[in-house]
Write a protein that holds these residues in place. Structure first.
Motif, PDB file in Angstrom:
ATOM      1  N   LEU A 282      10.507 -74.159   7.014  1.00 48.28           N
ATOM      2  CA  LEU A 282      10.090 -73.291   8.114  1.00 48.28           C
ATOM      3  C   LEU A 282      11.109 -73.429   9.236  1.00 48.28           C
ATOM      4  CD1 LEU A 282       6.317 -74.317   8.268  1.00 48.28           C
ATOM      5  CD2 LEU A 282       7.365 -72.559   6.850  1.00 48.28           C
ATOM      6  N   ARG A 283      11.590 -72.297   9.713  1.00 52.26           N
ATOM      7  CA  ARG A 283      12.577 -72.318  10.781  1.00 52.26           C
ATOM      8  C   ARG A 283      12.156 -71.329  11.874  1.00 52.26           C
ATOM      9  NH1 ARG A 283      13.308 -76.228   8.271  1.00 52.26           N
ATOM     10  NH2 ARG A 283      15.142 -76.795   7.028  1.00 52.26           N
ATOM     11  N   VAL A 284      12.512 -71.636  13.125  1.00 52.69           N
ATOM     12  CA  VAL A 284      12.182 -70.773  14.263  1.00 52.69           C
ATOM     13  C   VAL A 284      13.471 -70.492  15.020  1.00 52.69           C
ATOM     14  CG1 VAL A 284      10.785 -70.481  16.335  1.00 52.69           C
ATOM     15  CG2 VAL A 284       9.901 -71.825  14.425  1.00 52.69           C
ATOM     16  N   LEU A 285      13.753 -69.215  15.266  1.00 57.77           N
ATOM     17  CA  LEU A 285      14.974 -68.805  15.952  1.00 57.77           C
ATOM     18  C   LEU A 285      14.620 -67.976  17.174  1.00 57.77           C
ATOM     19  CD1 LEU A 285      18.095 -68.595  15.986  1.00 57.77           C
ATOM     20  CD2 LEU A 285      17.871 -66.556  14.541  1.00 57.77           C
ATOM     21  N   GLY A 286      15.130 -68.365  18.319  1.00 63.84           N
ATOM     22  CA  GLY A 286      14.942 -67.574  19.536  1.00 63.84           C
ATOM     23  C   GLY A 286      13.590 -67.736  20.181  1.00 63.84           C
ATOM     24  N   ALA A 287      12.886 -68.826  19.909  1.00 63.31           N
ATOM     25  CA  ALA A 287      11.569 -69.069  20.514  1.00 63.31           C
ATOM     26  C   ALA A 287      11.223 -70.541  20.336  1.00 63.31           C
ATOM     27  CB  ALA A 287      10.488 -68.202  19.870  1.00 63.31           C
ATOM     28  N   PRO A 288      10.397 -71.100  21.228  1.00 63.93           N
ATOM     29  CA  PRO A 288       9.912 -72.466  21.006  1.00 63.93           C
ATOM     30  C   PRO A 288       9.058 -72.515  19.740  1.00 63.93           C
ATOM     31  CG  PRO A 288       9.457 -71.707  23.255  1.00 63.93           C
ATOM     32  CD  PRO A 288       9.880 -70.509  22.465  1.00 63.93           C
ATOM     33  N   THR A 289       9.109 -73.630  19.057  1.00 62.01           N
ATOM     34  CA  THR A 289       8.263 -73.795  17.874  1.00 62.01           C
ATOM     35  C   THR A 289       6.816 -73.906  18.321  1.00 62.01           C
ATOM     36  OG1 THR A 289      10.032 -74.910  16.690  1.00 62.01           O
ATOM     37  CG2 THR A 289       7.802 -75.214  15.858  1.00 62.01           C
ATOM     38  N   GLY A 290       5.954 -73.012  17.821  1.00 63.43           N
ATOM     39  CA  GLY A 290       4.548 -73.031  18.206  1.00 63.43           C
ATOM     40  C   GLY A 290       3.872 -74.330  17.791  1.00 63.43           C
TER      41      GLY A 290
ATOM     42  N   LEU B 185       3.045 -79.072   0.629  1.00 59.64           N
ATOM     43  CA  LEU B 185       4.140 -78.255   0.118  1.00 59.64           C
ATOM     44  C   LEU B 185       5.494 -78.763   0.600  1.00 59.64           C
ATOM     45  CD1 LEU B 185       2.647 -74.683   0.581  1.00 59.64           C
ATOM     46  CD2 LEU B 185       2.891 -75.966  -1.534  1.00 59.64           C
ATOM     47  N   GLY B 186       5.494 -79.822   1.394  1.00 61.03           N
ATOM     48  CA  GLY B 186       6.753 -80.348   1.890  1.00 61.03           C
ATOM     49  C   GLY B 186       7.377 -79.508   2.972  1.00 61.03           C
ATOM     50  N   ALA B 187       6.589 -78.710   3.705  1.00 61.65           N
ATOM     51  CA  ALA B 187       7.155 -77.851   4.742  1.00 61.65           C
ATOM     52  C   ALA B 187       7.691 -78.687   5.888  1.00 61.65           C
ATOM     53  CB  ALA B 187       6.083 -76.888   5.249  1.00 61.65           C
ATOM     54  N   THR B 188       8.849 -78.330   6.378  1.00 60.91           N
ATOM     55  CA  THR B 188       9.440 -79.052   7.502  1.00 60.91           C
ATOM     56  C   THR B 188       9.945 -78.062   8.525  1.00 60.91           C
ATOM     57  OG1 THR B 188      11.571 -79.118   6.371  1.00 60.91           O
ATOM     58  CG2 THR B 188      10.157 -81.040   6.114  1.00 60.91           C
ATOM     59  N   ALA B 189       9.791 -78.389   9.792  1.00 56.89           N
ATOM     60  CA  ALA B 189      10.300 -77.540  10.863  1.00 56.89           C
ATOM     61  C   ALA B 189      11.660 -78.068  11.306  1.00 56.89           C
ATOM     62  CB  ALA B 189       9.326 -77.524  12.034  1.00 56.89           C
ATOM     63  N   LEU B 190      12.590 -77.184  11.588  1.00 56.69           N
ATOM     64  CA  LEU B 190      13.943 -77.574  11.974  1.00 56.69           C
ATOM     65  C   LEU B 190      13.904 -78.226  13.351  1.00 56.69           C
ATOM     66  CD1 LEU B 190      16.883 -77.393  11.023  1.00 56.69           C
ATOM     67  CD2 LEU B 190      17.093 -75.304  12.343  1.00 56.69           C
ATOM     68  N   GLU B 191      14.515 -79.373  13.465  1.00 56.61           N
ATOM     69  CA  GLU B 191      14.539 -80.079  14.734  1.00 56.61           C
ATOM     70  C   GLU B 191      15.705 -79.586  15.585  1.00 56.61           C
ATOM     71  OE1 GLU B 191      14.693 -84.199  13.865  1.00 56.61           O
ATOM     72  OE2 GLU B 191      12.697 -84.275  12.982  1.00 56.61           O
TER      73      GLU B 191
ATOM     74  N   LEU C 236      18.331 -73.882  18.477  1.00 61.89           N
ATOM     75  CA  LEU C 236      17.946 -72.642  17.804  1.00 61.89           C
ATOM     76  C   LEU C 236      16.897 -71.888  18.606  1.00 61.89           C
ATOM     77  CD1 LEU C 236      17.798 -73.512  14.005  1.00 61.89           C
ATOM     78  CD2 LEU C 236      19.358 -71.952  15.147  1.00 61.89           C
ATOM     79  N   GLY C 237      15.941 -72.615  19.161  1.00 62.76           N
ATOM     80  CA  GLY C 237      14.883 -71.966  19.926  1.00 62.76           C
ATOM     81  C   GLY C 237      15.384 -71.301  21.186  1.00 62.76           C
ATOM     82  N   GLU C 238      16.471 -71.832  21.756  1.00 62.99           N
ATOM     83  CA  GLU C 238      16.972 -71.312  23.020  1.00 62.99           C
ATOM     84  C   GLU C 238      18.043 -70.243  22.834  1.00 62.99           C
ATOM     85  OE1 GLU C 238      18.268 -74.771  25.055  1.00 62.99           O
ATOM     86  OE2 GLU C 238      16.233 -75.468  25.521  1.00 62.99           O
ATOM     87  N   LEU C 239      18.438 -69.972  21.612  1.00 58.85           N
ATOM     88  CA  LEU C 239      19.490 -68.992  21.389  1.00 58.85           C
ATOM     89  C   LEU C 239      19.010 -67.581  21.702  1.00 58.85           C
ATOM     90  CD1 LEU C 239      21.154 -70.207  18.061  1.00 58.85           C
ATOM     91  CD2 LEU C 239      22.099 -70.347  20.369  1.00 58.85           C
TER      92      LEU C 239
ATOM     93  N   THR D 184      26.764 -72.139  16.598  1.00 58.30           N
ATOM     94  CA  THR D 184      26.532 -73.574  16.726  1.00 58.30           C
ATOM     95  C   THR D 184      26.387 -74.196  15.342  1.00 58.30           C
ATOM     96  OG1 THR D 184      24.126 -73.330  16.786  1.00 58.30           O
ATOM     97  CG2 THR D 184      25.305 -73.149  18.889  1.00 58.30           C
ATOM     98  N   PRO D 185      26.534 -75.515  15.241  1.00 58.36           N
ATOM     99  CA  PRO D 185      26.330 -76.171  13.938  1.00 58.36           C
ATOM    100  C   PRO D 185      24.943 -75.900  13.349  1.00 58.36           C
ATOM    101  CG  PRO D 185      27.445 -77.658  15.440  1.00 58.36           C
ATOM    102  CD  PRO D 185      27.070 -76.457  16.248  1.00 58.36           C
ATOM    103  N   ALA D 186      23.920 -75.863  14.215  1.00 63.54           N
ATOM    104  CA  ALA D 186      22.572 -75.594  13.716  1.00 63.54           C
ATOM    105  C   ALA D 186      22.469 -74.185  13.144  1.00 63.54           C
ATOM    106  CB  ALA D 186      21.546 -75.784  14.835  1.00 63.54           C
ATOM    107  N   LEU D 187      23.130 -73.213  13.787  1.00 65.09           N
ATOM    108  CA  LEU D 187      23.095 -71.843  13.294  1.00 65.09           C
ATOM    109  C   LEU D 187      23.869 -71.724  11.980  1.00 65.09           C
ATOM    110  CD1 LEU D 187      21.832 -69.183  14.255  1.00 65.09           C
ATOM    111  CD2 LEU D 187      24.042 -68.570  15.221  1.00 65.09           C
ATOM    112  N   GLN D 188      24.975 -72.456  11.875  1.00 59.77           N
ATOM    113  CA  GLN D 188      25.719 -72.459  10.622  1.00 59.77           C
ATOM    114  C   GLN D 188      24.889 -73.074   9.504  1.00 59.77           C
ATOM    115  OE1 GLN D 188      29.667 -74.149  11.116  1.00 59.77           O
ATOM    116  NE2 GLN D 188      29.879 -73.233  13.155  1.00 59.77           N
TER     117      GLN D 188
END
Length: 457
Positions: free
Chosen positions: A196-204, A215-221, A225-228, A250-254
């Motif tokens: 699970l990834r979040v781009l352009g917003a704070p992670t809810g 299911l092993g879901a992980t949120a990107l730390e 990314l959230g502030e882009l 950025t490295p995270a975006l890559q």
């Protein structure tokens, strides 16, 4: 509000909530001692949006349940005749809100065709942006069941959906429950590590709380990314996915671009109503990215919209006219103008001289202020009506799935559900009221000015 237990289904019978675009079918109702309704204590996954809507309904239980003209009661036949006269007199009526079930939408389209009205739904601005993007570029979308069974990477763009669609994470299979594919031994089961990834917003909060599930879901730390900025980030992602250089990435975006390319089935999730201004450009960028990813793998988008009957209004008006909403049936035929036929713009510029506001769910956003225009409001008892100084005719209507049965489209548009009446009442459906108004208008002879109508005719 009806308080007869005979008219209320047992609490152990599932009930479909009409108040979320996903039409949650696992809610249960209970009646308090004062006759009001709330979610039952044994509801397995209570929806806060539904609970809040039921609380609003309970708070308005003492509101008048009959038609009123400028606050004075009148009978239904007179109310229908008054609405018919006003619509016949108007040079350019505007039907806004359009929050109703399929029968209501059909009746509203026929009424709009009869009087040359412009139709614009709740959330029409964001919906129009999405439609223009579809017209310009096309789109590749998926469904909830496909997300649940196949997707191994979900990228949320601009927002996370738990505020308006609290059941999305569960309905998308992110609650740890085994998928149907896993039960059936499918050759393409859900991968063990769904990302699970979040781009352009704070992670809810709800998304962040998932952490590692069954299911092993992980949120990107990382907050980068959230502030882009979404416009810049999607442009860079498109370049990276196509194998081009994006110097500012950025490295995270890559890393995100690499994950999208490696995913078996990536799904890009967004809410059109939560995107910034000119959101249609972002949607086009999303579809461009989906197309690039599909050249070598599999990807799709999942727009989440359709609240307050918006999806139902769109599909019903489109199949009846052949064109989307914000279309007028005028002397020149069908006139589709997604920007010019914006309800707020028409009122602000004097492009409309009567407002018919339809909001049958009772929790819709505020109607556009109508200044000195005549206003007709089809709303549940006690629900807000358009502000203004002109005459106001209010005709109470029922909520589909509660006061009466009805059909509604789910958010992704592939499913239409029949909603049995959860608490049948005497309140008429929107379709019944609109049909009566149309019949009265067809039989009217010499309409009088609505601006002079301050008392029942």
């Amino acid at each position: 509000m009806s308080t007869s237990s005979a008219s209320f289904p047992p609490v152990d019978r599932p009930w479909i909530s009409p108040w979320t675009a996903l039409l949650d079918a696992d809610q249960r109702l209970a009646r308090a001692a004062d006759g009001t309704l709330a979610l039952a204590a044994d509801t397995p996954a209570p929806c806060p949006v539904t609970a809040a809507a039921l609380a609003l309904r309970a708070a308005r239980r003492d509101a008048p349940r009959g038609p009123t003209l400028d606050g004075q009661p009148l009978d239904a036949a007179t109310a229908h005749a008054t609405a018919a006269r006003w619509l016949a007199q108007a040079r350019q009526p505007l039907i806004a809100g359009l929050a109703a079930d399929v029968d209501g939408q059909r009746a509203l389209f026929r009424l709009a065709a009869a009087c040359g009205a412009v139709s614009d739904p709740v959330g029409g601005a964001a919906w129009a942006e999405a439609l223009m993007a579809l017209q310009d570029r096309g789109q590749f979308t998926t469904t909830l069941s496909e997300v649940r069974e196949r997707a191994d990477l979900l990228l949320f763009l601009g927002s996370t959906p738990e505020a308006r669609l609290p059941s999305f994470l569960r309905r998308a299979g992110l609650d740890g429950a085994p998928s149907r594919a896993a039960h059936a031994g499918s050759a393409c089961p859900v991968p063990a590590g769904r990302k699970l990834r979040v781009l352009g917003a704070p992670t809810g909060e709800a998304l962040a709380a998932l952490g590692a599930t069954a299911l092993g879901a992980t949120a990107l730390e990382g907050a980068d990314l959230g502030e882009l900025d979404l416009f810049d980030a999607l442009a860079q992602l498109n370049a990276l996915a196509a194998g081009r250089v994006a110097r500012d990435a950025t490295p995270a975006l890559q890393a995100l671009a690499a994950e999208l390319q490696a995913a078996q089935y990536a799904v890009l999730v967004y809410e059109p109503s939560k995107l910034p201004a000119q959101g249609g450009l972002l949607i086009e960028a999303v579809q461009r990215l989906v197309g690039t990813l599909n050249a070598k793998g599999r990807a799709a988008s999942l727009p989440l919209s359709g609240h307050h009957g918006l999806a139902t209004a769109h599909y019903a008006h489109t199949w009846l006219s052949g064109l989307p909403l914000r279309t007028r049936v005028g002397p020149l035929g069908l006139e589709h103008e997604p920007r010019r036929h914006d309800a707020s713009r028409l009122i602000a510029t004097g492009g409309a001289d009567l407002l018919l506001w339809v909001a049958a769910f009772g929790n819709e956003p505020a109607a556009p202020a109508a200044a000195g225009l005549p206003r007709i409001a089809l709303v549940p008892p006690g629900a807000p009506v358009p502000e203004g100084t002109g005459p106001l005719l209010v005709i109470p209507v029922g909520t589909p799935g509660l006061d009466h049965a009805g059909h509604l489209f789910r958010s992704e548009g592939t499913t239409v559900l029949h909603l049995p009446a959860g608490d049948p009442s005497e309140l008429p459906p929107v379709g019944t009221v609109v049909a009566a108004v149309a019949e009265a208008m067809a039989g009217a002879s010499a309409p009088s000015s609505p601006h002079a109508a301050k008392a029942p005719a």
